[in-house]
Structures are given as structure tokens and as C-alpha cells.
Design a protein around this motif. Structure first.
Motif, mmCIF file in Angstrom:
data_model
loop_
_atom_site.group_PDB
_atom_site.id
_atom_site.type_symbol
_atom_site.label_atom_id
_atom_site.label_comp_id
_atom_site.label_asym_id
_atom_site.label_seq_id
_atom_site.Cartn_x
_atom_site.Cartn_y
_atom_site.Cartn_z
ATOM 1 N N PHE A 103 56.176 54.580 55.371
ATOM 2 C CA PHE A 103 54.757 54.917 55.510
ATOM 3 C C PHE A 103 54.177 55.457 54.198
ATOM 4 O O PHE A 103 53.037 55.151 53.851
ATOM 5 N N ALA A 104 54.960 56.233 53.470
ATOM 6 C CA ALA A 104 54.487 56.725 52.169
ATOM 7 C C ALA A 104 54.339 55.571 51.189
ATOM 8 O O ALA A 104 53.374 55.520 50.415
ATOM 9 N N LEU A 105 55.270 54.642 51.223
ATOM 10 C CA LEU A 105 55.208 53.462 50.361
ATOM 11 C C LEU A 105 53.948 52.658 50.656
ATOM 12 O O LEU A 105 53.199 52.304 49.733
ATOM 13 N N LEU A 106 53.692 52.410 51.918
ATOM 14 C CA LEU A 106 52.518 51.632 52.309
ATOM 15 C C LEU A 106 51.223 52.374 51.989
ATOM 16 O O LEU A 106 50.310 51.807 51.382
ATOM 17 N N GLY A 107 51.146 53.630 52.367
ATOM 18 C CA GLY A 107 49.929 54.396 52.134
ATOM 19 C C GLY A 107 49.601 54.573 50.665
ATOM 20 O O GLY A 107 48.458 54.393 50.240
ATOM 21 N N THR A 108 50.612 54.903 49.871
ATOM 22 C CA THR A 108 50.386 55.102 48.444
ATOM 23 C C THR A 108 50.010 53.794 47.757
ATOM 24 O O THR A 108 49.172 53.780 46.860
ATOM 25 N N THR A 109 50.604 52.697 48.191
ATOM 26 C CA THR A 109 50.248 51.390 47.624
ATOM 27 C C THR A 109 48.799 51.045 47.925
ATOM 28 O O THR A 109 48.068 50.585 47.042
ATOM 29 N N LEU A 110 48.372 51.267 49.155
ATOM 30 C CA LEU A 110 46.981 50.976 49.517
ATOM 31 C C LEU A 110 46.004 51.848 48.730
ATOM 32 O O LEU A 110 44.950 51.369 48.284
ATOM 33 N N VAL A 111 46.354 53.112 48.539
ATOM 34 C CA VAL A 111 45.495 54.002 47.759
ATOM 35 C C VAL A 111 45.442 53.537 46.304
ATOM 36 O O VAL A 111 44.372 53.519 45.691
ATOM 37 N N TRP A 112 46.586 53.149 45.731
ATOM 38 C CA TRP A 112 46.612 52.678 44.337
ATOM 39 C C TRP A 112 45.731 51.447 44.186
ATOM 40 O O TRP A 112 44.926 51.350 43.256
ATOM 41 N N ILE A 113 45.859 50.486 45.092
ATOM 42 C CA ILE A 113 45.086 49.244 44.991
ATOM 43 C C ILE A 113 43.594 49.529 45.131
ATOM 44 O O ILE A 113 42.771 48.989 44.370
ATOM 45 N N ALA A 114 43.218 50.374 46.072
ATOM 46 C CA ALA A 114 41.803 50.724 46.233
ATOM 47 C C ALA A 114 41.277 51.454 44.998
ATOM 48 O O ALA A 114 40.171 51.174 44.521
ATOM 49 N N ALA A 115 42.069 52.377 44.460
ATOM 50 C CA ALA A 115 41.643 53.110 43.264
ATOM 51 C C ALA A 115 41.551 52.185 42.056
ATOM 52 O O ALA A 115 40.644 52.321 41.231
ATOM 53 N N GLN A 116 42.476 51.231 41.961
ATOM 54 C CA GLN A 116 42.433 50.291 40.838
ATOM 55 C C GLN A 116 41.211 49.383 40.948
ATOM 56 O O GLN A 116 40.546 49.106 39.938
ATOM 57 N N ALA A 117 40.891 48.928 42.135
ATOM 58 C CA ALA A 117 39.702 48.094 42.323
ATOM 59 C C ALA A 117 38.436 48.880 41.977
ATOM 60 O O ALA A 117 37.542 48.373 41.291
ATOM 61 N N ARG A 118 38.371 50.122 42.427
ATOM 62 C CA ARG A 118 37.209 50.966 42.125
ATOM 63 C C ARG A 118 37.097 51.229 40.623
ATOM 64 O O ARG A 118 36.014 51.136 40.043
ATOM 65 N N ALA A 119 38.215 51.551 39.993
ATOM 66 C CA ALA A 119 38.204 51.834 38.552
ATOM 67 C C ALA A 119 37.804 50.593 37.759
ATOM 68 O O ALA A 119 37.073 50.690 36.768
ATOM 69 N N HIS A 120 38.270 49.434 38.198
ATOM 70 C CA HIS A 120 37.920 48.198 37.483
ATOM 71 C C HIS A 120 36.440 47.860 37.646
ATOM 72 O O HIS A 120 35.803 47.396 36.707
ATOM 73 N N MET A 121 35.882 48.130 38.829
ATOM 74 C CA MET A 121 34.457 47.860 39.033
ATOM 75 C C MET A 121 33.591 48.811 38.213
ATOM 76 O O MET A 121 32.506 48.436 37.773
ATOM 77 N N LYS A 122 34.047 50.035 38.012
ATOM 78 C CA LYS A 122 33.262 51.017 37.261
ATOM 79 C C LYS A 122 33.474 50.907 35.752
ATOM 80 O O LYS A 122 32.706 51.474 34.984
ATOM 81 N N ALA A 123 34.521 50.203 35.326
ATOM 82 C CA ALA A 123 34.816 50.088 33.893
ATOM 83 C C ALA A 123 33.751 49.232 33.209
ATOM 84 O O ALA A 123 33.273 48.251 33.764
ATOM 85 N N LYS A 124 33.426 49.640 32.018
ATOM 86 C CA LYS A 124 32.477 48.874 31.220
ATOM 87 C C LYS A 124 33.284 48.026 30.237
ATOM 88 O O LYS A 124 33.610 48.457 29.137
#
Length: 137
Positions: A103-124
Motif C-alpha cells: 500500500f505504501a508502494l502504491l500510494g507513494t507512486t501515485l503521489v509521485w506521478i501526480a506531483a510530477q505531472a503538476r510540476a511539469h505543467m507549472k514548469a516554464k
């Protein structure tokens, strides 16, 4: 490493580590010490794999931009295969709680992917290199 690379890394690693801490606390309460150890190990595996993958992709993007998409696919396939190896190695372990680990593996992976998508959208990200536009030869 450039400042935008560090920013992308931190925007992914910090939320993932926070999710990992929450997973460790919840697993510790629900499954005891072995649950906390399993959740901590799952969080460590995700952050290590994803960090290495992000660093490799950033280097490939700078050195060989034409290979970026192919390298991304190869890297994610390699990460999944390595994760399968880790899961197979620790399949019958008594070192930690496997459910907490999963569950930690799954949850942390989902958080990383969501954070990476958000960071990439906000990057200039520049589409054209400023130095190459001004120089004509």
C-alpha cells in the motif's frame, strides 16, 4: 543539475516523502512495527526508483533530445521489471508487513506521478534556446 531540474525533483520528492510518512504512521498504528518498517521500505523504494529515473531522463533530454521518448519508455519498463524483482525477492519475508509495503508502494507512486505531472505543467520550459535564436551564421 540546473535549478529547474532541482525544482522538478523537489516538487516530486517532498510530497512523496510526506505521503510516505503518513503511510508509515498509519501502517504502524494498524500493523505495528513490522507495518511501519514495510511502509518505510516501500516509500524508500519508490523515491529511489523515481528519483533515479527522473535524473536519467533529464540527462538524456539534454544530451540526446531525439531519444527522450524512447528512453522514457525504456526507463519505465526497466523500473517495473526491477520492482517485480524486488517484490519477488521479498515475497515471503518476515522482515516487514507485505500489505503495508504494497500500500505504501502504491500510494507513494501515485503521489509521485501526480506531483510530477503538476510540476511539469507549472514548469516554464522554453521551446527555443535563447542563445541559438540570436546567433545567425
Amino acid at each position: 543539475m540546473q535549478s529547474n531540474d532541482v525544482r522538478m525533483f523537489l516538487n516530486c520528492a517532498v510530497p512523496s516523502a510526506a505521503a510516505g510518512v503518513i503511510a508509515v504512521v498509519v501502517s504502524g498504528v494498524l500493523a505495528g512495527g513490522k507495518g511501519a518498517i514495510g511502509a518505510a521500505f516501500g516509500t524508500f523504494v519508490v523515491i529511489a526508483f523515481m528519483s533515479i529515473g527522473l535524473l536519467v531522463l533529464q540527462r538524456v533530454a539534454k544530451s540526446y533530445p531525439a531519444l527522450f521518448q524512447m528512453m522514457g519508455l525504456a526507463l519505465y519498463t526497466t523500473q517495473i521489471l526491477l520492482l517485480a524483482v524486488i517484490l519477488a525477492v521479498f515475497k515471503n519475508t518476515s522482515l516487514f508487513n507485505q500489505r503495508a509495503f504494497a500500500f505504501a508502494l502504491l500510494g507513494t507512486t501515485l503521489v509521485w506521478i501526480a506531483a510530477q505531472a503538476r510540476a511539469h505543467m507549472k514548469a516554464k520550459i522554453l521551446y527555443v534556446e535563447p542563445d541559438s535564436a540570436g546567433s545567425t551564421s
